[in-house]
Design a protein around this motif. Structure first.
Motif, PDB file in Angstrom:
ATOM      1  N   LEU A   1      13.660 -11.709  32.951  1.00 47.40           N
ATOM      2  CA  LEU A   1      13.136 -10.668  33.836  1.00 47.40           C
ATOM      3  C   LEU A   1      13.823 -10.703  35.198  1.00 47.40           C
ATOM      4  CD1 LEU A   1       9.304 -10.883  33.062  1.00 47.40           C
ATOM      5  CD2 LEU A   1      10.835  -8.976  32.524  1.00 47.40           C
ATOM      6  N   VAL A   2      14.022 -11.902  35.707  1.00 47.20           N
ATOM      7  CA  VAL A   2      14.642 -12.064  37.030  1.00 47.20           C
ATOM      8  C   VAL A   2      16.033 -11.457  37.052  1.00 47.20           C
ATOM      9  CG1 VAL A   2      15.662 -13.774  38.581  1.00 47.20           C
ATOM     10  CG2 VAL A   2      13.304 -14.048  37.814  1.00 47.20           C
ATOM     11  N   VAL A   3      16.897 -11.855  36.111  1.00 45.68           N
ATOM     12  CA  VAL A   3      18.285 -11.382  36.164  1.00 45.68           C
ATOM     13  C   VAL A   3      18.388  -9.890  35.838  1.00 45.68           C
ATOM     14  CG1 VAL A   3      19.251 -13.665  35.711  1.00 45.68           C
ATOM     15  CG2 VAL A   3      18.768 -12.128  33.781  1.00 45.68           C
ATOM     16  N   THR A   4      17.494  -9.396  34.990  1.00 47.80           N
ATOM     17  CA  THR A   4      17.524  -7.963  34.664  1.00 47.80           C
ATOM     18  C   THR A   4      17.156  -7.120  35.874  1.00 47.80           C
ATOM     19  OG1 THR A   4      16.951  -8.402  32.350  1.00 47.80           O
ATOM     20  CG2 THR A   4      16.615  -6.166  33.153  1.00 47.80           C
ATOM     21  N   LEU A   5      16.065  -7.491  36.556  1.00 49.44           N
ATOM     22  CA  LEU A   5      15.580  -6.710  37.692  1.00 49.44           C
ATOM     23  C   LEU A   5      16.456  -6.856  38.926  1.00 49.44           C
ATOM     24  CD1 LEU A   5      11.704  -7.255  37.513  1.00 49.44           C
ATOM     25  CD2 LEU A   5      12.924  -5.086  37.233  1.00 49.44           C
ATOM     26  N   SER A   6      16.938  -8.072  39.164  1.00 49.13           N
ATOM     27  CA  SER A   6      17.553  -8.352  40.465  1.00 49.13           C
ATOM     28  C   SER A   6      19.069  -8.497  40.435  1.00 49.13           C
ATOM     29  CB  SER A   6      16.938  -9.627  41.061  1.00 49.13           C
ATOM     30  OG  SER A   6      17.062 -10.717  40.176  1.00 49.13           O
ATOM     31  N   VAL A   7      19.681  -8.514  39.256  1.00 50.69           N
ATOM     32  CA  VAL A   7      21.141  -8.608  39.178  1.00 50.69           C
ATOM     33  C   VAL A   7      21.723  -7.433  38.393  1.00 50.69           C
ATOM     34  CG1 VAL A   7      23.118  -9.997  38.480  1.00 50.69           C
ATOM     35  CG2 VAL A   7      21.050 -11.133  39.317  1.00 50.69           C
ATOM     36  N   VAL A   8      21.261  -7.260  37.156  1.00 51.39           N
ATOM     37  CA  VAL A   8      21.848  -6.232  36.295  1.00 51.39           C
ATOM     38  C   VAL A   8      21.574  -4.833  36.839  1.00 51.39           C
ATOM     39  CG1 VAL A   8      21.890  -5.240  33.982  1.00 51.39           C
ATOM     40  CG2 VAL A   8      21.718  -7.722  34.271  1.00 51.39           C
ATOM     41  N   LEU A   9      20.311  -4.526  37.114  1.00 51.06           N
ATOM     42  CA  LEU A   9      19.965  -3.184  37.602  1.00 51.06           C
ATOM     43  C   LEU A   9      20.715  -2.797  38.880  1.00 51.06           C
ATOM     44  CD1 LEU A   9      16.124  -2.672  36.995  1.00 51.06           C
ATOM     45  CD2 LEU A   9      18.011  -1.364  36.034  1.00 51.06           C
ATOM     46  N   PRO A  10      20.754  -3.655  39.911  1.00 50.74           N
ATOM     47  CA  PRO A  10      21.465  -3.257  41.132  1.00 50.74           C
ATOM     48  C   PRO A  10      22.964  -3.052  40.929  1.00 50.74           C
ATOM     49  CG  PRO A  10      20.012  -5.119  41.564  1.00 50.74           C
ATOM     50  CD  PRO A  10      20.070  -4.945  40.084  1.00 50.74           C
TER      51      PRO A  10
ATOM     52  N   ARG B   1      34.581  -5.358  37.663  1.00 47.14           N
ATOM     53  CA  ARG B   1      33.205  -5.284  38.164  1.00 47.14           C
ATOM     54  C   ARG B   1      32.217  -5.759  37.099  1.00 47.14           C
ATOM     55  NH1 ARG B   1      33.768   0.865  40.566  1.00 47.14           N
ATOM     56  NH2 ARG B   1      35.063   0.380  42.391  1.00 47.14           N
ATOM     57  N   LEU B   2      32.493  -5.406  35.844  1.00 50.64           N
ATOM     58  CA  LEU B   2      31.623  -5.843  34.754  1.00 50.64           C
ATOM     59  C   LEU B   2      31.665  -7.363  34.612  1.00 50.64           C
ATOM     60  CD1 LEU B   2      29.759  -5.085  32.417  1.00 50.64           C
ATOM     61  CD2 LEU B   2      31.793  -4.803  30.984  1.00 50.64           C
ATOM     62  N   ILE B   3      32.846  -7.950  34.736  1.00 48.30           N
ATOM     63  CA  ILE B   3      32.972  -9.412  34.693  1.00 48.30           C
ATOM     64  C   ILE B   3      32.162 -10.030  35.829  1.00 48.30           C
ATOM     65  CG2 ILE B   3      34.583 -11.337  35.037  1.00 48.30           C
ATOM     66  CD1 ILE B   3      36.692  -9.599  33.609  1.00 48.30           C
ATOM     67  N   ASP B   4      32.265  -9.444  37.007  1.00 52.48           N
ATOM     68  CA  ASP B   4      31.532  -9.970  38.151  1.00 52.48           C
ATOM     69  C   ASP B   4      30.030  -9.835  37.942  1.00 52.48           C
ATOM     70  OD1 ASP B   4      32.146 -11.218  40.729  1.00 52.48           O
ATOM     71  OD2 ASP B   4      31.056  -9.541  41.611  1.00 52.48           O
ATOM     72  N   LEU B   5      29.600  -8.779  37.259  1.00 53.08           N
ATOM     73  CA  LEU B   5      28.181  -8.623  36.925  1.00 53.08           C
ATOM     74  C   LEU B   5      27.726  -9.760  36.013  1.00 53.08           C
ATOM     75  CD1 LEU B   5      26.409  -5.317  35.869  1.00 53.08           C
ATOM     76  CD2 LEU B   5      26.001  -7.426  34.620  1.00 53.08           C
ATOM     77  N   VAL B   6      28.543 -10.086  35.006  1.00 47.08           N
ATOM     78  CA  VAL B   6      28.195 -11.183  34.094  1.00 47.08           C
ATOM     79  C   VAL B   6      28.137 -12.507  34.854  1.00 47.08           C
ATOM     80  CG1 VAL B   6      28.954 -12.495  32.072  1.00 47.08           C
ATOM     81  CG2 VAL B   6      29.152  -9.999  32.073  1.00 47.08           C
ATOM     82  N   VAL B   7      29.106 -12.729  35.723  1.00 49.02           N
ATOM     83  CA  VAL B   7      29.118 -13.950  36.535  1.00 49.02           C
ATOM     84  C   VAL B   7      27.864 -14.025  37.404  1.00 49.02           C
ATOM     85  CG1 VAL B   7      30.281 -15.074  38.485  1.00 49.02           C
ATOM     86  CG2 VAL B   7      31.624 -14.222  36.562  1.00 49.02           C
ATOM     87  N   ALA B   8      27.511 -12.905  38.043  1.00 49.67           N
ATOM     88  CA  ALA B   8      26.328 -12.876  38.905  1.00 49.67           C
ATOM     89  C   ALA B   8      25.048 -13.092  38.098  1.00 49.67           C
ATOM     90  CB  ALA B   8      26.254 -11.541  39.648  1.00 49.67           C
TER      91      ALA B   8
END
Length: 525
Positions: A24-33, A94-101
């Motif tokens: 829930l944390v990574v979906t709401l606060s990393v993936v969505l933004p 950017r997608l790679i950076d999203l996965v890293v984040a």
């Protein structure tokens, strides 16, 4: 009575709760933004990293090792393969950076859960801090810098040590390896090496500190020696860091203004995290006055140091908002520690309600909008990744307008020089610099002591096929570069990028020049 800092064993039910909370944390606060930014227009900082990634890919494909200029650039090295794909490299990076984040976000939650010993308070705290850390002003569209990649080994090193009353030397050696890897990925985090060794010394003794230091040295040797051998030039590697000092000194007159603006932007975006951290500091001081858990003062000092170390960079050179955002993980650690030390059952309910209410009021509009638009954002990312930006987008960005002019004035494989730190134009056009020295004429002019005659001679000796000048005033020498290029007799004006504040990066424009002679110069990057 003092309480132990050893971790409390978890039941299978709590472990499953932790997994669900982390998702829930990574979906709401990393993936969505970050999904919304995947197809966004190109920016300056990501372009600089993409430029080096492109050059590394080209050098490796030619069997010529690594480029001899530039910083260590481990992130561009690790992502150089992107330029072999038939896709828009900006979207993929950017997608790679999203996965890293996302990985960093999961580790961030794990670190706070172990520190607070609360599955759901750690989740709430993580959402608040990660939403702030992934705010567009700090990360833009992604791949802006290597900070989140550096967080991965650094947070792992903290997790390895949490709850360890007597860690073995192998674990301490691994901690040193991870800290060193984080620093090699993000060199301005070098202060964490002193913090890691010092913390081990204070808490466990001299031998433990030596084990951490040995791990760090071993990792530095293992990483640096192959990279330097592939670069083939130790002087070029050292010169890159020395030149950075020269570059920043050229914009010293803007330092105070940039610093104040950066602090202001960071503080406005971080109101909720900073408020929580202020409450945590007061709570920790009160808990310290009453005694409390063994080693709590040391842990509080550690988390404060984690927050302060990243601030060395903006203090020593030029400060931008994302530099200050790097202090947030340390402040989150303070909040987690305070929760563990002072919370009772009744107080926990009150604190959770207050923190949750503040987070809802501050972040709800942003998260609600992102949830409504995420499907379209994902579809736009797929379209842009496969086919590039639309024609409408090309008219909405001065970077894309300039790229179109450059591509129209030169053939694939041609050479390019930019100015005003517009490195983004290299990966946008696929053009390469005529030489590393002349990749950016502004930086070249600064390195030449603002001597126009030297720049003129350098261009005559190794003229690029196309030059992009700029009217950008943040960097010195724009008028002098324009004069040198237009007066060289080597180039003709083929197009102008107008100033148009209605478009992305429209606060400055520039001219595109093409070389008049068809003869190829004998020089290269």
């Amino acid at each position: 009575m003092e309480r132990s800092s050893a971790p409390v064993p978890q039941s299978a039910g709590l472990r499953w709760q932790a997994v669900v909370a982390a998702l829930l944390v990574v979906t709401l606060s990393v993936v969505l933004p970050r999904v919304a930014g995947l197809s966004a227009l190109p920016t300056t900082d990501e372009g600089y990293y993409a430029y080096f990634s492109m050059r590394i890919a080209a050098a490796l494909s030619q069997g010529s090792g690594l480029p001899a200029d530039g910083y260590l650039m481990l992130y561009p090295l690790l992502t150089a393969w992107v330029f072999d794909l038939p896709a828009n490299p900006f979207v993929v990076l950017r997608l790679i950076d999203l996965v890293v984040a996302t990985v960093a976000g999961a580790l961030f939650y794990t670190m706070l859960r172990r520190e607070s010993r609360s599955v759901w308070f750690a989740a709430l705290l993580s959402v608040i801090f990660l939403l702030t850390m992934n705010w567009a002003a700090f990360v833009q569209n992604g791949y802006r810098n290597s900070i989140f990649l550096a967080y991965v080994p650094l947070m792992l090193s903290v997790i390895l040590m949490q709850g360890q009353d007597r860690p073995g030397e192998r674990r301490l050696f691994l901690v040193g390896c991870l800290v060193a890897l984080g620093i090699l990925i993000r060199e301005p985090f070098a202060g964490f090496s002193i913090l890691a060794v010092g913390a081990a010394w204070v808490r466990f003794g001299r031998r433990s500190a030596a084990a951490v230091a040995a791990g760090g040295i071993a990792t530095a040797v293992v990483v640096l020696i192959p990279v330097l051998l592939l670069r083939g030039s130790l002087p070029g590697f050292i010169a890159a860091y020395l030149d950075a000092g020269t570059m920043f000194s050229a914009v010293q007159d803007q330092r105070f203004t940039l610093f104040v603006n950066a602090v202001s932007t960071w503080a406005k975006a971080s109101m909720v995290p900073l408020g929580l951290a202020s409450v945590a500091l007061v709570a920790l001081m009160l808990a310290g006055a009453r005694g409390g858990e063994r080693g709590a003062r040391g842990r509080a000092a550690f988390w404060l140091a984690v927050a302060v170390v990243p601030l060395i960079e903006p203090i020593m050179k030029i400060g931008f908002p994302y530099h200050f955002a790097s202090a947030l993980p340390g402040l989150a650690g303070l909040c987690a520690l305070a929760w563990r030390l002072v919370s009772s059952r009744s107080l926990s309910i009150v604190l959770m309600a207050l923190a949750g209410g503040a987070a809802y009021l501050f972040f709800q509009p942003q998260v609600s909008w992102q949830m409504k638009t995420v499907r379209q954002a994902a579809a736009d990312a797929v379209h842009t990744g496969q086919g590039g930006w639309s024609q409408e987008a090309h008219q909405a960005s001065n970077y894309l307008i300039a790229a179109d002019l450059i591509e129209g004035a030169s053939a694939p494989g041609s050479t390019l020089s930019v100015s005003g730190f517009m490195f983004t134009l290299f990966p946008l056009t696929g053009r390469v610099p005529a030489s590393a020295e002349l990749s950016d004429l502004t930086l070249a002019l600064i390195d030449m002591g603002m001597d126009g005659d030297r720049l003129s001679r350098a261009l005559a000796a190794c003229p690029p096929d196309v030059i992009m000048t700029t009217t950008r005033t943040e960097w010195p020498g724009a008028a002098l570069i324009e004069k040198v290029v237009s007066g060289s007799g080597l180039y003709r004006l083929v197009g102008t990028v107008p100033v148009n504040e209605a478009v992305s990066y429209g606060t400055f424009g520039g001219n595109v020049y093409a070389r008049t002679s068809p003869e190829k110069p004998r020089c290269g990057p």
